[in-house]
Design a protein around this motif. Structure first.
Motif, PDB file in Angstrom:
ATOM      1  N   HIS A  58       4.562   4.632  10.230  1.00 53.50           N
ATOM      2  CA  HIS A  58       4.959   3.134   9.925  1.00 53.50           C
ATOM      3  C   HIS A  58       5.572   2.624  11.493  1.00 53.50           C
ATOM      4  CE1 HIS A  58       4.120   3.755   5.847  1.00 53.50           C
ATOM      5  NE2 HIS A  58       3.934   2.483   5.646  1.00 53.50           N
ATOM      6  N   GLN A  59       6.222   3.395  12.157  1.00 56.09           N
ATOM      7  CA  GLN A  59       6.915   3.118  13.138  1.00 56.09           C
ATOM      8  C   GLN A  59       5.668   2.720  14.238  1.00 56.09           C
ATOM      9  OE1 GLN A  59       7.540   5.855  11.730  1.00 56.09           O
ATOM     10  NE2 GLN A  59       9.465   6.595  11.914  1.00 56.09           N
ATOM     11  N   LYS A  68      15.230   2.025  -6.021  1.00 59.51           N
ATOM     12  CA  LYS A  68      16.238   1.028  -5.308  1.00 59.51           C
ATOM     13  C   LYS A  68      15.432   0.459  -4.003  1.00 59.51           C
ATOM     14  CE  LYS A  68      20.531  -0.266  -3.232  1.00 59.51           C
ATOM     15  NZ  LYS A  68      21.893   0.480  -2.701  1.00 59.51           N
ATOM     16  N   GLU A  69      14.747   1.787  -3.248  1.00 61.53           N
ATOM     17  CA  GLU A  69      14.087   1.020  -1.978  1.00 61.53           C
ATOM     18  C   GLU A  69      12.877   0.500  -2.497  1.00 61.53           C
ATOM     19  OE1 GLU A  69      14.846   1.214   0.991  1.00 61.53           O
ATOM     20  OE2 GLU A  69      16.633   2.457   1.191  1.00 61.53           O
ATOM     21  N   ALA A 129      10.969   1.153   8.475  1.00 67.07           N
ATOM     22  CA  ALA A 129       9.539   1.870   8.699  1.00 67.07           C
ATOM     23  C   ALA A 129       9.781   3.489   8.302  1.00 67.07           C
ATOM     24  CB  ALA A 129       9.320   1.770  10.228  1.00 67.07           C
ATOM     25  N   GLN A 130      10.796   4.148   8.433  1.00 61.05           N
ATOM     26  CA  GLN A 130      11.301   5.462   8.053  1.00 61.05           C
ATOM     27  C   GLN A 130      11.251   5.520   6.636  1.00 61.05           C
ATOM     28  OE1 GLN A 130      10.919   8.266  10.220  1.00 61.05           O
ATOM     29  NE2 GLN A 130      11.292   9.391   8.514  1.00 61.05           N
ATOM     30  N   ARG A 131      11.795   4.614   6.038  1.00 62.16           N
ATOM     31  CA  ARG A 131      11.998   4.695   4.483  1.00 62.16           C
ATOM     32  C   ARG A 131      10.448   4.614   3.846  1.00 62.16           C
ATOM     33  NH1 ARG A 131      16.959   6.719   2.528  1.00 62.16           N
ATOM     34  NH2 ARG A 131      18.411   5.927   3.711  1.00 62.16           N
ATOM     35  N   GLN A 162       0.772  -1.257  -0.040  1.00 60.13           N
ATOM     36  CA  GLN A 162       0.043   0.045   0.123  1.00 60.13           C
ATOM     37  C   GLN A 162       0.958   1.368   0.071  1.00 60.13           C
ATOM     38  OE1 GLN A 162      -2.859  -0.256   3.260  1.00 60.13           O
ATOM     39  NE2 GLN A 162      -3.585  -2.357   2.355  1.00 60.13           N
ATOM     40  N   ARG A 163       1.927   1.132   0.578  1.00 60.75           N
ATOM     41  CA  ARG A 163       2.826   2.306   0.745  1.00 60.75           C
ATOM     42  C   ARG A 163       3.673   2.761  -0.612  1.00 60.75           C
ATOM     43  NH1 ARG A 163       2.178   6.885   2.042  1.00 60.75           N
ATOM     44  NH2 ARG A 163       1.586   6.321   4.219  1.00 60.75           N
ATOM     45  N   ILE A 164       4.306   1.481  -0.942  1.00 60.76           N
ATOM     46  CA  ILE A 164       5.123   1.583  -2.115  1.00 60.76           C
ATOM     47  C   ILE A 164       4.446   1.919  -3.506  1.00 60.76           C
ATOM     48  CG2 ILE A 164       7.160   0.518  -1.016  1.00 60.76           C
ATOM     49  CD1 ILE A 164       6.331  -2.015  -2.841  1.00 60.76           C
ATOM     50  N   THR A 165       3.282   1.478  -3.397  1.00 61.07           N
ATOM     51  CA  THR A 165       2.238   1.809  -4.771  1.00 61.07           C
ATOM     52  C   THR A 165       1.579   3.093  -4.694  1.00 61.07           C
ATOM     53  OG1 THR A 165       0.465   0.248  -3.949  1.00 61.07           O
ATOM     54  CG2 THR A 165       2.340  -0.642  -5.119  1.00 61.07           C
TER      55      THR A 165
END
Length: 335
Positions: free
Chosen positions: A283-284, A241-242, A219-221, A83-86
């Protein structure tokens, strides 16, 4: 800096869902075709039960409960990553085709490998990962545009289309297979917890033990994917990359889970949303909570499913879909 009151709230919620997990596990241990009296559960756990109670508890109930707990946790974390990376709240490994990729690989392995899947528990997650990774790569390639990056809407539509295509492929594969193998794949498609024995726990545990802490570390990323690309690049983050590293992590978690449980959808969709609604989007804060919620939801779905329709029950995947599909429609309408 996170305010101490928020941290306190997170700890209270973690304690609450841990308690819910223990209560659901305790209830589930006493229910089923072969039942164990609730007054005998604790004595049996401490080695003072009858042979029958020990067999039911340690050979039937406990491995299945641990499998569902671990798999629910893995699916929740995988869904949170996707959900976050997309940048799409509808992303879920079961909805966008990653689980179907794992299922197709397992079907091919089970039908054509000259070995029995039950004898090679450690190999099943690897096979599932290869299939899930191939599916994720195809989805990523079809959803990515050079000048625009990853397109969230295109990703969802591509994933749903690929999921349907792979499900069709599995039906074609089993159309001429032996009855025993057809039954296995049909149960996998329905989300039956087929790998409910101790070797399967040891098969998926290393994947979860490595990838869930790694996700917490990132989480921070993951938070930075919620801001603009220039800001992320300005703090020294390589976006693609991440994204690729975290995509591999999500695929690994999802593949490890569904390789044992079958095609479970919606857990990875619901758990992160519920956690964010309770504690906020950092996310943390919400990842540990989503992990517990995912484990609890799948235990709950399996406990309900195996006790409402005869000795075979209803697969956990169907119960999860009955709960999750209306929520998916609600999100679709709202977003």
């Amino acid at each position: 800096m996170i305010h101490p009151s928020i941290i306190k709230k997170q700890r209270l919620l973690l304690a609450l869902f841990t308690l819910l997990i223990f209560i659901t596990v305790f209830i589930g241990m006493g229910l089923g075709y072969s039942s164990v009296s609730y007054k005998n559960i604790l004595p049996t756990i401490f080695g003072e039960g009858t042979f029958k109670d020990e067999f039911v508890l340690f050979s039937i109930r406990m491995p299945r409960i641990i499998i569902t707990l671990l798999s629910g946790m893995a699916l929740a974390v995988s869904g949170a990553i996707l959900q976050r990376i997309t940048r799409n709240d509808l992303a879920d490994p079961g909805i966008i085709g990653i689980n179907s990729g794992a299922g197709a690989a397992i079907a091919l392995f089970f039908l054509y490998a000259p070995i029995e899947a039950d004898s090679f528990a450690m190999l099943i997650p690897v096979v599932a990962f290869l299939g899930a990774f191939a599916a994720a790569l195809l989805i990523y390639l079809f959803s990515f545009r050079k000048n625009e990056g990853l397109q969230p809407t295109r990703l969802i539509l591509t994933g749903i289309g690929l999921s349907m295509a792979l499900s069709g492929l599995m039906i074609v594969l089993i159309s001429s297979a032996e009855r025993e193998k057809v039954d296995f794949i049909a149960k996998w498609l329905a989300g039956a917890i087929w790998g409910s024995d101790w070797p399967f726990i040891w098969a998926i545990l290393p994947w979860l033990a490595a990838l869930i802490p790694f996700t917490f570390y990132k989480a921070q990323r993951l938070n930075l994917f919620g801001v603009s690309a220039p800001v992320s690049i300005g703090v020294g983050m390589s976006m693609e990359k991440e994204r690729f590293t975290l995509l591999l992590t999500a695929v690994g978690l999802s593949a490890a889970a569904v390789s044992i449980t079958g095609g479970i959808a919606f857990i990875g969709l619901m758990a992160p949303h519920l956690a964010k609604a309770l504690i906020g989007p950092r996310h943390q804060l919400f990842l540990p909570l989503a992990t517990l919620i995912g484990g609890w939801l799948l235990i709950l779905a399996d406990t309900i499913g195996r006790n409402i329709a005869g000795p075979e029950g209803i697969p956990a995947g169907i119960v999860a879909a009955l709960i999750g599909a209306p929520y998916f429609i609600y999100l679709l309408v709202r977003k």
